[in-house]
Write an enzyme that holds these catalytic residues in place. Sequence first.
Site: not given
Ligand code: CAA
Length: 263
Positions: A63, A108, A111, A131
Amino acid sequence: MEFITYEQQDFVGIITINRPKALNALNSSVLEELDKTLEQVDLANTRCLILTGAGDKSFVAGADIGEMSTLTKAEGEAFGKKGNDVFRKLETFPIPVIAAINGFALGGGCEIAMSCDIRICSDNAVFGQPEVGLGITPGFGGTQRLARTVGVGMAKQMIYTGRNIKSDEAFRIGLVNAVYSQEELMDAAKKLASTISMNAPIAVRNCKKAINDGLQVDMDAAIVIEEKLFGDCFETEDQKAGMGNFLEKDKEKKLKIVPFQNK
Ligand code: CAA
């Protein structure tokens, strides 16, 4: 649509979540567009869906953390409901949905994959429910579907630790059915979808409903659900053609593709 593309190939519909700049993270707009896309699927001419993510790095990275970062308790709950409603629509969609997981499937992303009937992934796929590291619980069904998919103990370990797992471990614990190279994944998904599409569509739909609905109730009630859906297949064009084809001893005819109907 800005974030979803839909492509029809014969009886197979391919839905692509297309927000690669944010690794296909699910914001409200993506969820709304996905909902609309499902509403618009031509069910008379579509027998299987494939869900995938744009690009070669990520299926869905979760998400949208930016959007969630300022939510109040009430807004957080409403955001969870928005995701859950779409995911439930996917899970109960009348035809099978295959998740072709081409990279990160986190939060998500994991999920939404679990809301699909069948999951296959590329060898660079990474799964996890991170999360708790963000100060929240999984909110789009992860606490419920992961436990049902890989068992309670493994689900609790993944969710409490927030640890990511790679494709080989996802396969080992039954989170995905198969792992392919990145190049092979979409072809494999299309082949699987096409195999499903060759079978009697009413029977396939009824199988999905019987499995899904039966899992929600005790075995006595589940068997009754099966009986009704089994009976429902009789007198259909599909059943007459499918059985008639078998009973005709002519080998040529037995091997012919049954011209299944959608009624
Ligand atoms: N939300 C918003 N933006 C996201 C995102 C997310 N979940 N995941 C990645 N992005 C964005 C980053 O902010 C980045 O944007 P910018 O270029 O504008 O800075 C772009 O995507 C590329 O990401 P990274 O630079 O971080 O890429 P990376 O290769 O270094 O890392 C990754 C990849 C490990 C997937 C890392 O992006 C990451 O950890 N993302 C978050 C993953 C996460 O925590 N997901 C769970 C979200 S909570 C949820 O889903 C709740 C639920 O159950 C409803």
